[in-house]
Design a protein around this motif. Sequence first.
Motif, mmCIF file in Angstrom:
data_model
loop_
_atom_site.group_PDB
_atom_site.id
_atom_site.type_symbol
_atom_site.label_atom_id
_atom_site.label_comp_id
_atom_site.label_asym_id
_atom_site.label_seq_id
_atom_site.Cartn_x
_atom_site.Cartn_y
_atom_site.Cartn_z
ATOM 1 N N TRP A 15 0.839 -1.199 0.000
ATOM 2 C CA TRP A 15 0.000 0.000 0.000
ATOM 3 C C TRP A 15 0.872 1.245 0.000
ATOM 4 N N VAL A 34 -6.006 4.271 5.516
ATOM 5 C CA VAL A 34 -7.054 4.114 4.508
ATOM 6 C C VAL A 34 -8.386 3.766 5.165
ATOM 7 N N LYS A 35 -8.368 2.873 6.144
ATOM 8 C CA LYS A 35 -9.594 2.509 6.855
ATOM 9 C C LYS A 35 -10.148 3.693 7.651
ATOM 10 N N ASP A 95 -0.712 3.804 4.369
ATOM 11 C CA ASP A 95 -0.895 2.725 5.338
ATOM 12 C C ASP A 95 -2.353 2.288 5.382
ATOM 13 N N ILE A 96 -2.564 0.977 5.505
ATOM 14 C CA ILE A 96 -3.910 0.420 5.451
ATOM 15 C C ILE A 96 -4.766 0.935 6.599
ATOM 16 N N ASN A 97 -4.164 1.189 7.750
ATOM 17 C CA ASN A 97 -4.935 1.733 8.867
ATOM 18 C C ASN A 97 -5.411 3.154 8.576
ATOM 19 N N GLN A 115 -6.398 0.058 -5.760
ATOM 20 C CA GLN A 115 -5.741 0.752 -4.669
ATOM 21 C C GLN A 115 -4.935 1.910 -5.241
#
Length: 405
Positions: free
Chosen positions: A59, A66-67, A62-64, A333
């Motif tokens: 990614w 994005v959430k 960071d995926i956190n 993404q």
Amino acid sequence: MFLRRARTILHFNQIISKCCNAKISATNELKNYPCALYSTGLRYVELPRRLSKSDKKPWVTDINEVKRQARLEKKERKVVREVILSPPENGLLVKELIPVAHEVLAARSELFTCISIVADSIPIYSCSVCGEVHVGSPPHQIRTCNVSGSKNNKEHTWASGGIEHILPVVESFHLYDRLGRAVSHNERLQVDRIPAVVELCIQAGVDILEYPTRRREFPVYFVAGRMIDFEKRFSKNDLSRKDIETFGFWEMMKRSNDSRKSSNVPHNDLKGIAAQGIVAWEKMRSGVIELVQKYAVKTCGYCSEVQVGPKGHRVRQCQAFKHQMRDGQHAWQEANIDDIVPSVYVWHVHDSQDRLLVDALKRYYGKLPAAVELFSRAGAEVGTKYSGTWGDVVVPGLDEEKLVV
């Protein structure tokens, strides 16, 4: 029992405080010696590893994070109020990036011309099994061909390559309206596919007659999770796409070849052409990085598909890992520079340009982007920007291999 546990915790806290005080005092002593805080050696850069079929691209954000942004957007959609959008999210152009888009498109055309001229003098090889690229003659003997169908000793099967191996072209659907609806599966043959760099420059402000695009004069409004565009109802200059052809993909090769001919590059000075090509390579990549920071670009997490715009298309053509679970849809993404302009890395030796690269000494070789390696073999100076990928190590000779520790 309770007192024993309390004494244990107290003793443990005293040990931690002593360690922290010792670390702080050591750091204060190191501050008195500036040389101890810096390394005198080269800073090596770790190249991106080749992903397997089941691996997902890393990614960019960071995926956190994005959430967290997705949760905030979901909460904002429940509140009936207007959200102020800034360019280019509101459909308007970023004015300070319009010259950058023109420079990127001009640098791309110049880069293709320089590579095509230099490639006539320096051979290019490509492995017909794994696709690895080598610049110069003879091709290396490093055993890194480790894919299905390769030889037992992992040696490459070399064949003559071309400009498409040095600078692969990543295509994207051309959007007439970047804020409009996404390309559906039934429209996949009716919409042009053009290089993603060209599509990015068009959306950033470059006007190309063959690829029309919509330029808004008034911004769109975002209210309660819905986008409202008043220009559709009260349009003055947009004549409902009259006399506009938004398809014609069969003429794509002819258009792209015509756009590469317009360049003022001398054909008699090979070293000058190589130096000019490195400048064009750096200008194109730096410009694309600057554009991607403002204009959204999406890529599939499992394949090389790219869509320039705020959202990905809905064409069901993904053949990557677990595509059956997604019904052929792409796992979209955020894209980075290597998804739009792929950097094909090749083996590089700093001290000698015409030596045979063998497998036993591969730990002493470096790597460079294929375009930079091609221009460096033509006499251009690489500079210190890529020193972290090829280093400054003297490669031992074949007779000195047994003496190396």
